[in-house]
Scaffold this motif. Structure first.
Motif, PDB file in Angstrom:
ATOM      1  N   LEU A   1       8.128  -1.073   3.178  1.00 14.27           N
ATOM      2  CA  LEU A   1       9.438  -1.679   2.910  1.00 14.27           C
ATOM      3  C   LEU A   1       9.618  -1.966   1.427  1.00 14.27           C
ATOM      4  O   LEU A   1      10.712  -1.869   0.887  1.00 14.27           O
ATOM      5  CB  LEU A   1       9.565  -3.014   3.661  1.00 14.27           C
ATOM      6  N   ALA A   2       8.514  -2.336   0.780  1.00 15.63           N
ATOM      7  CA  ALA A   2       8.592  -2.752  -0.619  1.00 15.63           C
ATOM      8  C   ALA A   2       8.669  -1.552  -1.569  1.00 15.63           C
ATOM      9  O   ALA A   2       8.962  -1.728  -2.760  1.00 15.63           O
ATOM     10  CB  ALA A   2       7.391  -3.621  -0.967  1.00 15.63           C
ATOM     11  N   GLU A   3       8.396  -0.357  -1.055  1.00 17.85           N
ATOM     12  CA  GLU A   3       8.332   0.833  -1.924  1.00 17.85           C
ATOM     13  C   GLU A   3       9.457   0.940  -2.937  1.00 17.85           C
ATOM     14  O   GLU A   3       9.206   1.123  -4.132  1.00 17.85           O
ATOM     15  CB  GLU A   3       8.275   2.096  -1.068  1.00 17.85           C
ATOM     16  N   PRO A   4      10.714   0.794  -2.506  1.00 14.47           N
ATOM     17  CA  PRO A   4      11.793   0.997  -3.488  1.00 14.47           C
ATOM     18  C   PRO A   4      11.805  -0.038  -4.611  1.00 14.47           C
ATOM     19  O   PRO A   4      12.435   0.199  -5.642  1.00 14.47           O
ATOM     20  CB  PRO A   4      13.075   0.892  -2.660  1.00 14.47           C
ATOM     21  N   THR A   5      11.107  -1.130  -4.417  1.00  9.34           N
ATOM     22  CA  THR A   5      11.140  -2.175  -5.458  1.00  9.34           C
ATOM     23  C   THR A   5      10.084  -1.931  -6.526  1.00  9.34           C
ATOM     24  O   THR A   5      10.111  -2.551  -7.586  1.00  9.34           O
ATOM     25  CB  THR A   5      10.858  -3.558  -4.842  1.00  9.34           C
ATOM     26  N   GLY A   6       9.117  -1.071  -6.231  1.00 10.83           N
ATOM     27  CA  GLY A   6       8.021  -0.852  -7.175  1.00 10.83           C
ATOM     28  C   GLY A   6       6.997  -1.974  -7.139  1.00 10.83           C
ATOM     29  O   GLY A   6       6.015  -1.953  -7.862  1.00 10.83           O
ATOM     30  N   LEU A   7       7.218  -2.974  -6.276  1.00  7.13           N
ATOM     31  CA  LEU A   7       6.271  -4.091  -6.166  1.00  7.13           C
ATOM     32  C   LEU A   7       5.291  -3.795  -5.029  1.00  7.13           C
ATOM     33  O   LEU A   7       5.593  -3.030  -4.119  1.00  7.13           O
ATOM     34  CB  LEU A   7       7.007  -5.396  -5.859  1.00  7.13           C
ATOM     35  N   ASP A   8       4.122  -4.431  -5.082  1.00 10.22           N
ATOM     36  CA  ASP A   8       3.159  -4.245  -4.001  1.00 10.22           C
ATOM     37  C   ASP A   8       2.645  -5.598  -3.531  1.00 10.22           C
ATOM     38  O   ASP A   8       1.771  -6.198  -4.148  1.00 10.22           O
ATOM     39  CB  ASP A   8       1.991  -3.371  -4.471  1.00 10.22           C
ATOM     40  N   PRO A   9       3.207  -6.088  -2.441  1.00  6.15           N
ATOM     41  CA  PRO A   9       2.779  -7.410  -1.972  1.00  6.15           C
ATOM     42  C   PRO A   9       1.387  -7.404  -1.331  1.00  6.15           C
ATOM     43  O   PRO A   9       0.847  -8.468  -1.066  1.00  6.15           O
ATOM     44  CB  PRO A   9       3.849  -7.785  -0.945  1.00  6.15           C
ATOM     45  N   PHE A  10       0.836  -6.233  -1.070  1.00  8.45           N
ATOM     46  CA  PHE A  10      -0.478  -6.175  -0.401  1.00  8.45           C
ATOM     47  C   PHE A  10      -1.432  -5.262  -1.163  1.00  8.45           C
ATOM     48  O   PHE A  10      -1.835  -4.207  -0.658  1.00  8.45           O
ATOM     49  CB  PHE A  10      -0.317  -5.687   1.043  1.00  8.45           C
ATOM     50  N   PRO A  11      -1.810  -5.638  -2.366  1.00 11.34           N
ATOM     51  CA  PRO A  11      -2.604  -4.730  -3.191  1.00 11.34           C
ATOM     52  C   PRO A  11      -3.979  -4.405  -2.600  1.00 11.34           C
ATOM     53  O   PRO A  11      -4.561  -3.388  -2.926  1.00 11.34           O
ATOM     54  CB  PRO A  11      -2.745  -5.484  -4.526  1.00 11.34           C
ATOM     55  N   GLU A  12      -4.479  -5.247  -1.698  1.00 10.91           N
ATOM     56  CA  GLU A  12      -5.851  -5.011  -1.195  1.00 10.91           C
ATOM     57  C   GLU A  12      -5.906  -4.067  -0.002  1.00 10.91           C
ATOM     58  O   GLU A  12      -6.983  -3.759   0.482  1.00 10.91           O
ATOM     59  CB  GLU A  12      -6.500  -6.330  -0.746  1.00 10.91           C
ATOM     60  N   ARG A  13      -4.775  -3.601   0.496  1.00  6.75           N
ATOM     61  CA  ARG A  13      -4.798  -2.942   1.795  1.00  6.75           C
ATOM     62  C   ARG A  13      -5.603  -1.646   1.836  1.00  6.75           C
ATOM     63  O   ARG A  13      -6.089  -1.244   2.876  1.00  6.75           O
ATOM     64  CB  ARG A  13      -3.378  -2.693   2.296  1.00  6.75           C
ATOM     65  N   GLU A  14      -5.731  -0.974   0.682  1.00  8.03           N
ATOM     66  CA  GLU A  14      -6.419   0.311   0.682  1.00  8.03           C
ATOM     67  C   GLU A  14      -7.935   0.168   0.576  1.00  8.03           C
ATOM     68  O   GLU A  14      -8.659   1.131   0.674  1.00  8.03           O
ATOM     69  CB  GLU A  14      -5.944   1.163  -0.510  1.00  8.03           C
TER      70      GLU A  14
END
Ligand code: PMP
Length: 760
Positions: free
Chosen positions: A320-333
């Motif tokens: 969902l956040a993709e279009p904003t360029g923000l990443d609310p979950f940086p640890e997911r990968e």
């Protein structure tokens, strides 16, 4: 109808044809002979007039802003009021308001939305929020049944959902909402909200949004709630709901930049809204099954829930956040296997990991922990984070003191004495002298030295199955260790083991208060058989590693009598059970009306900050001050004292001791209630938020069900509950959650136990 007609005529001078509109409220369409259309809204008994005033302010602000968005405008009565009151001949009062009719096609009648329309929806909402920021009205400071910031209020309706699969789904959705959204909302940007941007209230023409109606649910709250509601409806019936959602986000973000925290709660909020829809439908159906317009979105809401619930919250949030360029979950990968490899290479292999599939934790808040995929776990086992993971007051106290001064007890500073005084105030006389150290082990080690120095003796009494710490002396004083894997298998000569005062198993089981005395007398017997004078007796006030055992009444009184008569001292290890956990008392030893000579505190004392304490009598402390200095570099440092004080403050200010009693009793009783359906549960025991569930294969022979216990714990972990097994037979499920556990959490835990126990 007749009354409504009279009201239109008398108050507005309007005559025309009235038709009842659908929806939950009593709304009429009024069409005058000249073809002008109005909406007459009849006010509910509990709708305060101030809300109409708010509605007027909102609509006028939007109208003046000229966004190209038609809104219903309030028509004043003859007397210039927004509310019309009419005394009916029957003597009742009819209150209502008249609004201009907004023409347009509702979102739900306009077919599947295109990406453009979705973007427009987002953009329109952000624009509306900007306009609403200019409206300040006291009536907006309220809540109501559909308030998305308070969606946990509908959680008790879950049992009304008749279908089991659906019930599981909404349970999970509410769990994610309660863990991932609810606790974070207060810190997000707030403002005036429309409150119900549903697919009947948004009007469209092609891809354009042309109107917004029904301001009746307006309230002040987190702005992202409006987005999530608009969103939930825009996603209905979409083949790729997240792609559709990303369009709405893109539109909104272009007008008002969303923060990472707002983006992080979007999916959980959507789950909260969909859950509210289906739960209120379930509730209504129990009263009024024949009102189909009330259930209009229910099926689509269930479909969307079944699509969204299985997704990783972090994955979904990131899309969902993709279009904003923000990443609310940086640890997911992050790769869990890589972490395991690294651990195997660099970290002591004697450390164990919980669960068959280990969890990589990235965040904690309140009673929840979150893994890197954003999945919430309800923590039912960590008694260290006593007042809740990362409690903001505790964190703040530590940060503030760390930035100001951290030193040691060779200097004078207020924190040490303030804290010691506060701690002593929680204890009965004559416990009045404090020592501060850094871990439960260190504290028990010191307690051992105190007992030995004071009595001039060496031998100790300890309870079978007990654990008191990881130092050399304490491993020797922990049957849990030396009798277990890797242990010597026998006590050292200075250690004398007394039986566990277990009312469920053991020689005196099921004897009530007599069992307390009988087990207490066992202590006297062991003292006689010891062959050497004992320095003291150490016991947890309730036994944790020993299997969540609550010693029968009278046990400590008798045991202490024997110990003291033999010249020994009594040590209460409150590392697991202290600080209000048992609910009825602040210290668990108080449950049996005894006063130990030495009390040992750890784990919860710093809410996760490494600290521990020993409190004893003046006589014992004086005997210890024999010339040898006592110094622990970190013990009692200003940061630890600030944190310890904050923990005591939070326990008091949030009423956590009483809370532990209420919620703990509810949880224990709920689990006990499962015993009629699940033979595997042999015993459920507990005090406050210290509970044990003992599993047996046979209630007569008490054959322990250790594998089943491990299996159940792993199954419940897959459902989002963290628990562990313990006890000498490894068949007791331990429950000792952060004290902020709620009644809803307790109910959820009982439901999940119930569902998973079916497998055995
Ligand atoms: N006493 C009891 C009853 C404990 O449960 C523990 C820890 N599990 C300890 C002492 C030792 O505390 P720590 O791990 O902080 O050294």
């Amino acid at each position: 109808m007749k009354v409504a007609e009279t009201l239109c005529l008398k108050e507005y001078g309007l005559r025309g044809i009235l038709t009842l509109l659908g929806g939950h409220n009593e709304n009429f369409l009024l069409e005058t002979p000249a073809g002008t259309r109005y909406v007459l809204k009849v006010a509910g008994a509990d709708e305060p007039s101030a809300l109409f005033d708010l509605e007027y302010a909102m609509a006028e602000a939007l109208h003046a802003a000229d966004l190209g968005l038609a809104v219903p405008r309030l028509i004043p009565t003859h007397e210039g009021q927004f509310e019309a009151c009419y005394e009916t001949p029957a003597g009742t009062t009819l209150r209502g308001r008249l609004l201009t009719f907004v023409d347009g096609r509702p979102w739900n009648e306009a077919g599947l939305p295109t990406p453009d329309r979705l973007r427009h929806l987002g953009r329109m909402l952000a624009q509306v929020h900007r306009v609403f920021a200019t409206v300040e009205h006291p009536a907006a400071r309220r809540t109501h049944r559909w308030d998305l910031a308070q969606a946990t209020q509908v959680r008790p309706l879950i049992p009304l959902v008749p279908d089991e699969e659906q019930r599981r789904l909404v349970d999970r959705a509410m769990h994610v909402y309660a863990a991932c959204a609810a606790p974070r909302l207060a810190a997000l940007p707030h403002g005036l909200l429309h409150g119900d941007v549903n697919d009947e209230n948004v009007l469209v023409d092609g891809d354009r949004i042309t109107g917004l109606i029904d301001f009746g649910d307006a309230l002040h709250g987190p702005l992202v709630c409006d987005l999530a509601i608009g969103f939930a409806y825009a996603l209905l019936d979409q083949s790729d709901p997240l792609a559709a959602g990303a369009e709405v986000v893109a539109g909104y973000h272009a007008e008002r930049a969303l923060t990472e925290d707002e983006l992080a709660v979007l999916v959980p909020l959507v789950l909260g809204r969909l859950s509210t829809t289906v739960l209120i439908a379930a509730e209504r159906r129990t009263h009024t099954p024949e009102h189909p317009t009330w259930y209009i979105t229910e099926d689509a809401a269930w479909d969307l829930l079944s699509h969204l619930v299985p997704l990783d919250p972090a994955e979904a949030g990131a899309r969902l956040a993709e279009p904003t360029g923000l990443d609310p979950f940086p640890e997911r990968e992050e790769d869990v296997d890589a972490l395991l490899d690294q651990r195997a290479r660099f970290v002591n292999p004697a450390l164990s990991l919980a669960y068959r599939e280990p969890i990589r934790m990235v965040r904690g808040q309140g009673q929840y922990l979150f893994d890197q995929r954003g999945r919430p776990f309800l923590d039912l086992v960590n008694n260290v984070c006593h007042v809740g993971h990362c409690h903001p007051r505790v964190v703040e106290a530590g940060q503030r003191q760390m930035a100001r001064l951290n030193t040691n007890t060779r200097y004078l500073y207020d924190g040490l004495t303030d804290y010691a005084e506060r701690l002593v105030a929680t204890l009965p006389d004559p416990l009045e002298v404090c020592f501060f150290v850094n871990s439960g082990s260190e504290a028990n080690e010191l307690a051992l030295r105190l007992a030995r120095t004071y009595t001039g003796r060496n031998d100790m009494l300890v309870v079978d199955g007990a654990y008191h710490g990881h130092t050399s002396s304490l491993i020797a004083l922990s049957p849990y260790k030396f009798m277990g894997a890797g242990g010597t298998g026998h006590p050292e000569p200075w250690v004398h083991i007394v039986p566990v005062a277990d009312g469920y198993r053991g020689p005196h089981k099921g004897q009530g208060r007599d069992a307390g005395t009988a087990y207490g007398d066992e202590v006297g017997r062991v003292i006689e058989e010891a062959g050497a004078p004992v320095a003291g007796f150490i016991s947890e006030s309730l036994l944790g590693c020993g299997g969540q055992v609550i010693p029968p009444e009278g046990y400590f009184e008798t045991a202490y009598q024997h110990v003291r008569a033999a010249g020994g001292v009594c040590i209460a290890d409150e590392v697991q059970v202290g600080f209000g956990r048992v609910g009825t008392h602040f210290w668990a030893f108080e449950m049996q009306g005894v006063v130990p000579d030495i009390v040992v505190m750890g784990k919860p004392i710093g809410n996760g900050h490494p600290m521990a304490a020993v409190v004893t009598t003046r006589a014992i402390a004086d005997a210890f001050a024999n010339g040898m200095e006592f110094f622990a570099t970190f013990g009692g440092n200003p940061v630890s004292c600030a944190i310890g004080l904050a923990v005591l403050d939070v326990i008091r200010d949030e009423g956590l001791q009483v809370h532990a009693l209420t919620v703990g009793t509810r949880l224990r009783d709920g689990l006990r209630g499962l015993m009629t359906r699940h033979e595997l549960i042999g015993d459920v025991r507990g005090a406050g938020l210290f509970i044990g569930v003992e599993l047996v294969r046979d209630r007569a022979t008490l054959e322990p069900a250790a594998e089943e216990a491990t299996d159940l714990v792993n199954r419940l972990k897959a459902r989002g509950l963290l628990l562990s097994t313990d006890g000498p037979l490894h068949n007791v499920i331990k429950i000792k959650p952060p004290m902020v556990l709620t009644a809803d959490d307790a109910d959820l835990a009982v439901r999940l136990f119930d569902e998973e126990l079916v497998a055995f």
